[in-house]
Design a protein around this motif. Structure first.
Motif, PDB file in Angstrom:
ATOM      1  N   TRP A  79       0.835  -1.195   0.000  1.00  0.00           N
ATOM      2  CA  TRP A  79       0.000   0.000   0.000  1.00  0.00           C
ATOM      3  C   TRP A  79       0.874   1.251   0.000  1.00  0.00           C
ATOM      4  N   ILE A  80       0.441   2.288  -0.704  1.00  0.00           N
ATOM      5  CA  ILE A  80       1.048   3.614  -0.631  1.00  0.00           C
ATOM      6  C   ILE A  80      -0.014   4.582  -0.126  1.00  0.00           C
ATOM      7  N   VAL A  81       0.299   5.275   0.960  1.00  0.00           N
ATOM      8  CA  VAL A  81      -0.675   6.119   1.647  1.00  0.00           C
ATOM      9  C   VAL A  81      -0.192   7.567   1.725  1.00  0.00           C
ATOM     10  N   ASP A  82      -1.096   8.497   1.421  1.00  0.00           N
ATOM     11  CA  ASP A  82      -0.904   9.904   1.775  1.00  0.00           C
ATOM     12  C   ASP A  82      -2.038  10.241   2.743  1.00  0.00           C
ATOM     13  N   PRO A  83      -1.761  10.241   4.053  1.00  0.00           N
ATOM     14  CA  PRO A  83      -2.847  10.356   5.033  1.00  0.00           C
ATOM     15  C   PRO A  83      -3.606  11.677   4.954  1.00  0.00           C
ATOM     16  N   ILE A  84      -2.904  12.752   4.695  1.00  0.00           N
ATOM     17  CA  ILE A  84      -3.540  14.046   4.434  1.00  0.00           C
ATOM     18  C   ILE A  84      -2.916  14.630   3.187  1.00  0.00           C
ATOM     19  N   ASP A  85      -3.697  14.690   2.143  1.00  0.00           N
ATOM     20  CA  ASP A  85      -3.278  15.285   0.867  1.00  0.00           C
ATOM     21  C   ASP A  85      -3.744  16.737   0.888  1.00  0.00           C
ATOM     22  N   GLY A  86      -2.782  17.658   1.066  1.00  0.00           N
ATOM     23  CA  GLY A  86      -3.132  19.073   1.211  1.00  0.00           C
ATOM     24  C   GLY A  86      -2.988  19.544   2.648  1.00  0.00           C
ATOM     25  N   THR A  87      -1.860  19.202   3.279  1.00  0.00           N
ATOM     26  CA  THR A  87      -1.653  19.565   4.686  1.00  0.00           C
ATOM     27  C   THR A  87      -1.696  21.075   4.900  1.00  0.00           C
ATOM     28  N   MET A  88      -1.098  21.845   3.994  1.00  0.00           N
ATOM     29  CA  MET A  88      -1.140  23.305   4.138  1.00  0.00           C
ATOM     30  C   MET A  88      -2.575  23.818   4.073  1.00  0.00           C
ATOM     31  N   ASN A  89      -3.382  23.236   3.208  1.00  0.00           N
ATOM     32  CA  ASN A  89      -4.794  23.617   3.162  1.00  0.00           C
ATOM     33  C   ASN A  89      -5.473  23.323   4.497  1.00  0.00           C
ATOM     34  N   LEU A  90      -5.198  22.139   5.061  1.00  0.00           N
ATOM     35  CA  LEU A  90      -5.773  21.777   6.355  1.00  0.00           C
ATOM     36  C   LEU A  90      -5.365  22.781   7.424  1.00  0.00           C
ATOM     37  N   MET A  91      -4.094  23.155   7.446  1.00  0.00           N
ATOM     38  CA  MET A  91      -3.602  24.104   8.447  1.00  0.00           C
ATOM     39  C   MET A  91      -4.243  25.482   8.292  1.00  0.00           C
ATOM     40  N   CYS A  92      -4.554  25.852   7.064  1.00  0.00           N
ATOM     41  CA  CYS A  92      -5.105  27.182   6.783  1.00  0.00           C
ATOM     42  C   CYS A  92      -6.623  27.188   6.686  1.00  0.00           C
ATOM     43  N   ARG A  93      -7.251  26.062   7.043  1.00  0.00           N
ATOM     44  CA  ARG A  93      -8.705  25.921   7.029  1.00  0.00           C
ATOM     45  C   ARG A  93      -9.298  26.091   5.627  1.00  0.00           C
ATOM     46  N   ILE A  94      -8.569  25.663   4.619  1.00  0.00           N
ATOM     47  CA  ILE A  94      -9.075  25.676   3.252  1.00  0.00           C
ATOM     48  C   ILE A  94      -9.664  24.294   2.967  1.00  0.00           C
ATOM     49  N   PRO A  95     -10.941  24.204   2.618  1.00  0.00           N
ATOM     50  CA  PRO A  95     -11.604  22.896   2.529  1.00  0.00           C
ATOM     51  C   PRO A  95     -11.350  22.150   1.231  1.00  0.00           C
ATOM     52  N   PHE A  96     -10.086  21.947   0.918  1.00  0.00           N
ATOM     53  CA  PHE A  96      -9.701  21.120  -0.232  1.00  0.00           C
ATOM     54  C   PHE A  96      -8.592  20.198   0.250  1.00  0.00           C
ATOM     55  N   VAL A  97      -9.015  19.129   0.915  1.00  0.00           N
ATOM     56  CA  VAL A  97      -8.101  18.212   1.596  1.00  0.00           C
ATOM     57  C   VAL A  97      -8.544  16.788   1.289  1.00  0.00           C
ATOM     58  N   GLY A  98      -7.588  15.930   0.971  1.00  0.00           N
ATOM     59  CA  GLY A  98      -7.925  14.558   0.638  1.00  0.00           C
ATOM     60  C   GLY A  98      -7.177  13.546   1.471  1.00  0.00           C
ATOM     61  N   ILE A  99      -7.577  12.294   1.329  1.00  0.00           N
ATOM     62  CA  ILE A  99      -6.873  11.137   1.883  1.00  0.00           C
ATOM     63  C   ILE A  99      -6.700  10.175   0.722  1.00  0.00           C
ATOM     64  N   SER A 100      -5.466   9.789   0.446  1.00  0.00           N
ATOM     65  CA  SER A 100      -5.163   9.047  -0.778  1.00  0.00           C
ATOM     66  C   SER A 100      -4.505   7.716  -0.453  1.00  0.00           C
ATOM     67  N   VAL A 101      -5.054   6.624  -1.023  1.00  0.00           N
ATOM     68  CA  VAL A 101      -4.529   5.280  -0.756  1.00  0.00           C
ATOM     69  C   VAL A 101      -4.529   4.473  -2.043  1.00  0.00           C
ATOM     70  N   ALA A 102      -3.425   3.802  -2.319  1.00  0.00           N
ATOM     71  CA  ALA A 102      -3.343   2.922  -3.495  1.00  0.00           C
ATOM     72  C   ALA A 102      -2.674   1.616  -3.104  1.00  0.00           C
ATOM     73  N   LEU A 103      -3.223   0.520  -3.598  1.00  0.00           N
ATOM     74  CA  LEU A 103      -2.581  -0.792  -3.510  1.00  0.00           C
ATOM     75  C   LEU A 103      -1.859  -1.015  -4.832  1.00  0.00           C
ATOM     76  N   VAL A 104      -0.553  -1.204  -4.774  1.00  0.00           N
ATOM     77  CA  VAL A 104       0.220  -1.364  -6.001  1.00  0.00           C
ATOM     78  C   VAL A 104       0.777  -2.780  -6.084  1.00  0.00           C
TER      79      VAL A 104
END
Length: 264
Positions: A79-104
């Motif tokens: 598995w390859i995981v990005d637990p928070i995609d858009g950390t700066m957005n999360l910190m700045c309260r910008i609602p464009f944040v993802g969680i990304s997971v792929a099985l390769v």
């Protein structure tokens, strides 16, 4: 366990992960690199995903942006995981944040899901089985390209440094946006909201899931990871620059030619 069962299980895990990510804003942010941070929310979601994915597919390693590569040999799958995609957005309260997971596997991304934390939408795909947004099939062959594109900060830096013609060519495709969460950017290409997304500096964990979703929706995704050894997680996770392009099929050739001086 077949791909459909894994995909269904992954989507259920991401719904729980979104709830965890929404519980509270970050209370701590640690510096990683210039304009790059990891927060307590990143780490909490990362730990949750590591536990749940390990239970979903036992004996399949879970690798993450936030943890050093623990596997030094070659693997048939992980598995390859990005637990928070858009950390700066999360910190700045910008609602464009993802969680990304792929099985390769040895061929690249096999099963993928990306969760949009703000609105609860889940994009998903399995190789050869199509891409979906909340269960609705995505098919770019039935759409026209939008007039919006995303160019990453690093790519814009390169264009400003001496590739004015490339910039002008991309502006003919559409207006430029920079939304700050690469996996979600790619999903917006798959869904038809963006005509193209290009990046110099994206990493494989930013793109493995969203890239598969683009391809399964009928779009084009090319990146440095196409030419690397997916069997080697240490090699994949240390690709410094993906130099990637995702695009609607009707603009892919024009975008690739326009950006060739900076993407190669």
């Amino acid at each position: 366990m077949n791909d459909k069962t894994i995909q269904t299980g992954l989507e259920a895990i991401l719904r729980e992960a979104m709830t965890l990510a929404r519980q509270a804003p970050p209370s701590r942010a640690d510096f990683k690199a210039a304009q790059d941070y990891v927060t307590d929310v990143d780490l909490a979601v990362d730990a949750f995903l590591a536990e749940k994915l390990s239970a979903l597919t036992p004996d399949t390693p879970v690798l993450s942006e936030e943890r050093a590569v623990e596997e030094t040999g070659e693997l048939d799958g992980y598995w390859i995981v990005d637990p928070i995609d858009g950390t700066m957005n999360l910190m700045c309260r910008i609602p464009f944040v993802g969680i990304s997971v792929a099985l390769v596997d040895t061929k690249g991304p096999r099963i993928a899901a990306v969760a949009s934390v703000a609105d609860g939408v889940i994009y998903s795909a399995a190789r050869g089985q199509g891409a979906f947004r909340d269960g609705v099939k995505l098919d770019l062959s039935q759409t026209k390209p939008s007039e919006l594109i995303v160019l990453s900060t690093g790519l814009l830096d390169d264009l400003v440094a001496g590739h004015a013609d490339s910039y002008a060519a991309m502006r003919k495709i559409g207006k430029i946006r920079n939304l700050g969460a690469q996996a979600l950017n790619l999903c917006f290409v798959a869904g038809g909201g963006l005509a193209a997304v290009a990046s110099v500096e994206a990493r494989v964990w930013d793109e493995a899931a969203g890239g598969l979703i683009v391809r399964e929706a009928g779009g084009i995704w090319t990146a440095a990871s196409d030419h690397a050894n997916w069997r080697s997680p240490s090699q994949m996770m240390t690709i410094r620059k993906q130099r990637s392009l995702a695009a609607h099929p009707q603009v892919a050739v024009v975008a690739a030619n326009s950006l060739k001086p900076v993407l190669g």
